[in-house]
Write a protein that holds these residues in place. Structure first.
Motif, short mmCIF file in Angstrom:
data_model
loop_
_atom_site.label_atom_id
_atom_site.label_comp_id
_atom_site.label_asym_id
_atom_site.label_seq_id
_atom_site.Cartn_x
_atom_site.Cartn_y
_atom_site.Cartn_z
N ARG A 1 15.44 68.77 31.32
CA ARG A 1 15.14 68.96 32.24
C ARG A 1 16.29 69.37 33.45
O ARG A 1 16.51 69.26 34.64
N SER B 1 12.62 55.23 30.54
CA SER B 1 13.97 55.67 30.98
C SER B 1 14.89 54.84 31.40
O SER B 1 16.05 54.75 31.72
N GLY C 1 6.41 54.74 33.36
CA GLY C 1 6.12 53.71 34.17
C GLY C 1 6.27 52.34 33.57
O GLY C 1 5.91 51.27 34.08
N PHE D 1 0.52 59.51 28.17
CA PHE D 1 1.38 59.93 29.34
C PHE D 1 0.69 60.51 30.41
O PHE D 1 -0.34 61.25 30.23
#
Ligand code: 3PG
Length: 218
Positions: free
Chosen positions: A51, A186, A165, A137
């Motif tokens: 990303r 994350s 989440g 996901f």
């Protein structure tokens, strides 16, 4: 390389630790100390997402310099992404969903792909192609542990890495399911800790995540 060999490699990677950190890295020079901190905390499989412009350099650096790390690439959207990550030294690949082109590229690549699904139909299509390890996901918005748990009985061949989440607090809800090998998240690599060189704190977050092993039911 045939799909079953790649599935076995993927399963081994998914069983290394209860959590695969999902990393967004802005500066490739943070990659090596971050990965060392995660490995030291007991979290060896790491997903660096494509990303940011720094991602491929980060993957290259971790692959070359961090002993004990199993470096993966995330946010793989195309055949080009898959090839670039393979060349950079990634050992597994993760995608948020599937596309015919990406699946074709994955068939031709030695890099094991963990594709994302959010429905039973997507999971069945991938199972037909030999994929028995999948990402769920986005895990929480798509239906959370309740939905994933409901797939365990009709889709017993498939093992999942739910991602999206999930936190340290909610990870056990997923890890205790019979069809979950690990979760992705994350929370182990917050952007401020990466920016400020908070390696000791990242190691501590990894340690806490590694302790989740106690709740895995298989
Ligand atoms: C993502 O999309 O970045 C991954 O799914 C991780 O999600 P999280 O930030 O909710 O852990």
């Amino acid at each position: 390389m045939n799909i079953e060999t790649k599935q076995q490699q993927l399963e081994t990677t998914m069983r290394l630790a209860p959590v695969i950190p999902v990393v967004i890295i802005e500066d490739a020079k943070h990659a090596v100390p971050m990965a060392r901190a995660l490995v030291a905390g007991g979290i060896p499989a790491i997903e660096v997402t494509l990303r940011t412009p720094a991602a491929l350099d980060a993957i290259r650096a971790i692959a070359a310099e961090v002993e004990g790390a199993v470096i993966g690439v995330g946010t793989v959207l195309s055949a080009k992404d898959l090839h670039a990550a393979e060349q950079a030294g990634a050992r597994f690949a993760v995608s948020p969903g599937i596309s015919p082109n990406l699946l074709e590229a994955a068939d031709d690549s030695a890099l094991p792909l963990l594709p994302g699904v959010a429905t039973a139909s997507e999971a069945m299509s991938l199972l037909e192609r030999g994929y028995r390890n999948l990402k769920f996901f986005p895990a929480v918005p798509a239906g959370g542990a309740k939905l994933l748990g409901a797939w365990a009985s009709p889709l017993p061949q498939i093992r999942f890495c739910p991602t999206g989440g999930i936190s340290l607090t909610t990870a056990p809800d997923f890890l205790c399911l019979p069809n979950v090998l690990c979760v992705g998240g994350s929370w182990l690599t917050p952007s401020d800790k990466l920016k400020n060189g908070g390696w000791a704190e990242i190691e501590q977050l990894a340690r806490e995540a590694a302790l989740l092993k106690g709740v895995i039911g298989r």
